[in-house]
Design a protein around this motif. Structure first.
Motif, PDB file in Angstrom:
ATOM      1  N   VAL A  64      -1.833   3.766  -1.963  1.00  0.00           N
ATOM      2  CA  VAL A  64      -2.959   3.556  -1.601  1.00  0.00           C
ATOM      3  C   VAL A  64      -3.249   2.882  -0.109  1.00  0.00           C
ATOM      4  O   VAL A  64      -2.279   2.893   0.522  1.00  0.00           O
ATOM      5  CB  VAL A  64      -3.537   2.250  -2.604  1.00  0.00           C
ATOM      6  CG1 VAL A  64      -3.585   2.957  -4.091  1.00  0.00           C
ATOM      7  CG2 VAL A  64      -3.060   0.964  -2.444  1.00  0.00           C
ATOM      8  N   SER A  65      -4.356   2.863   0.377  1.00  0.00           N
ATOM      9  CA  SER A  65      -4.657   2.253   1.495  1.00  0.00           C
ATOM     10  C   SER A  65      -4.286   0.721   1.780  1.00  0.00           C
ATOM     11  O   SER A  65      -4.556   0.244   0.848  1.00  0.00           O
ATOM     12  CB  SER A  65      -5.881   2.848   2.179  1.00  0.00           C
ATOM     13  OG  SER A  65      -6.717   2.175   1.487  1.00  0.00           O
ATOM     14  N   ALA A  92       0.780  -1.205   0.048  1.00  0.00           N
ATOM     15  CA  ALA A  92       0.030   0.184  -0.015  1.00  0.00           C
ATOM     16  C   ALA A  92       0.957   1.345  -0.024  1.00  0.00           C
ATOM     17  O   ALA A  92       0.640   2.227  -0.715  1.00  0.00           O
ATOM     18  CB  ALA A  92      -0.859   0.097   1.215  1.00  0.00           C
ATOM     19  N   PRO A  98     -10.955  -3.455  -8.759  1.00  0.00           N
ATOM     20  CA  PRO A  98      -9.869  -2.236  -8.662  1.00  0.00           C
ATOM     21  C   PRO A  98      -9.930  -1.531 -10.066  1.00  0.00           C
ATOM     22  O   PRO A  98     -10.309  -2.281 -11.132  1.00  0.00           O
ATOM     23  CB  PRO A  98      -8.403  -2.886  -8.652  1.00  0.00           C
ATOM     24  CG  PRO A  98      -8.673  -4.211  -9.150  1.00  0.00           C
ATOM     25  CD  PRO A  98      -9.892  -4.707  -8.854  1.00  0.00           C
ATOM     26  N   ARG A 111      -1.025   0.728 -10.725  1.00  0.00           N
ATOM     27  CA  ARG A 111       0.065   1.267  -9.580  1.00  0.00           C
ATOM     28  C   ARG A 111       0.434   0.233  -8.655  1.00  0.00           C
ATOM     29  O   ARG A 111       1.644   0.201  -8.147  1.00  0.00           O
ATOM     30  CB  ARG A 111      -0.721   2.396  -8.882  1.00  0.00           C
ATOM     31  CG  ARG A 111      -0.850   3.844  -9.463  1.00  0.00           C
ATOM     32  CD  ARG A 111      -1.757   4.668  -8.981  1.00  0.00           C
ATOM     33  NE  ARG A 111      -1.294   4.981  -7.630  1.00  0.00           N
ATOM     34  CZ  ARG A 111      -2.183   5.973  -6.947  1.00  0.00           C
ATOM     35  NH1 ARG A 111      -3.286   6.490  -7.397  1.00  0.00           N
ATOM     36  NH2 ARG A 111      -1.742   6.218  -5.540  1.00  0.00           N
ATOM     37  N   ALA A 146      -7.879  -0.985   0.902  1.00  0.00           N
ATOM     38  CA  ALA A 146      -7.851  -1.039  -0.375  1.00  0.00           C
ATOM     39  C   ALA A 146      -7.324  -2.369  -1.156  1.00  0.00           C
ATOM     40  O   ALA A 146      -7.942  -3.272  -1.653  1.00  0.00           O
ATOM     41  CB  ALA A 146      -7.556   0.065  -1.272  1.00  0.00           C
ATOM     42  N   VAL A 181      -5.582   1.824 -10.330  1.00  0.00           N
ATOM     43  CA  VAL A 181      -5.066   1.660  -8.936  1.00  0.00           C
ATOM     44  C   VAL A 181      -4.274   0.001  -9.273  1.00  0.00           C
ATOM     45  O   VAL A 181      -3.122  -0.292  -8.967  1.00  0.00           O
ATOM     46  CB  VAL A 181      -6.117   1.186  -8.162  1.00  0.00           C
ATOM     47  CG1 VAL A 181      -5.715   0.443  -6.951  1.00  0.00           C
ATOM     48  CG2 VAL A 181      -6.655   2.549  -7.577  1.00  0.00           C
TER      49      VAL A 181
END
Length: 235
Positions: free
Chosen positions: A34-35, A29, A49, A56, A38, A53
């Protein structure tokens, strides 16, 4: 393939790549921006997703998304059933497997993986290329062999072989056409553990079926599909 199955496959792919790099969900993450929540939801298949995302997450692990197509479910099931009815030695001949392996044997250490390893262990999965694992330190020898075999690198941008450098270190899929057939490679630091299988008096070193299912999203999906069909039919 339904959207639910696709989300599951994408989540499993992210999780597998993360485990291969010994990253925690928090590590990934932070690398991808991102978190952790997620990442967890994507890996569980709870969340589809976005392409951004997903790219990434994969880029943070030095891999990229490759998009492909396959026959509709009914056609795929028919193909699997057709392969299941044919002897493994016939499917080996169709692929021209022995000829390419003979030409690679004296050049560099390698083991058979992916769908090819599944085929050699009797799984009726459609296979159109020899799939092998090759060590990064053998990359120069591998590249030299590809050059002598008139290799051409798969160009995802143009959807055809050619116009790219052969070296595995160069960006792009590890997929080549050669004068002996198509070849796909998994580049690794060390070759995976193998087992020996024999067909028509010949020995093959292959990655065990359970590792194929865990480590190859496409082959794993086909194996699970075949197993589910067998269970449903009482086989």
């Amino acid at each position: 393939m339904s959207s639910t199955r696709l989300v599951t496959i994408l989540g499993a792919t992210v999780r597998r790549q993360r485990h291969l790099r010994e990253l925690t969900q928090r590590d990934l993450a932070e690398l991808a921006g991102v978190s952790q929540t997620a990442v967890a939801r994507i890996e569980r298949g709870d969340r589809a997703p976005s392409i951004l995302v997903l790219e990434r997450l994969l880029a943070a692990m030095d891999v990229q998304l490759a998009v492909g197509v396959e026959p509709l479910d009914a056609h795929l099931d028919a193909r699997i059933a057709e392969l299941a009815a044919r002897p493994v030695v016939d499917r080996i001949d169709d692929l021209g497997l022995d000829g390419m392996l003979d030409r690679l044997a004296d050049v560099l250490p390698q083991v058979i993986t992916g769908g090819t390893a599944a085929l050699l262990q009797g799984a009726p999965v459609p296979v159109d290329a020899l799939e092998i694992a090759v060590r990064w330190r053998d990359s120069t020898r591998f590249t030299s062999w590809l050059a002598t075999a008139y290799g051409q690198r798969w160009n995802a941008r143009w959807g055809e072989f050619g116009m790219l450098r052969l070296e595995p270190e160069e960006p792009g899929e590890h997929r080549w056409s050669t004068r002996y057939g198509e070849l796909r490679a998994t580049m690794c630091d060390e070759l995976p553990e193998t087992i020996e299988v024999r067909h028509a008096g010949r020995s093959y070193r292959v990655v065990p079926l359970v590792q194929v299912e865990l480590g190859d999203a496409h082959a794993g999906e086909l194996l699970r599909r075949y197993r589910d069909k067998q269970l449903a039919g009482g086989g």
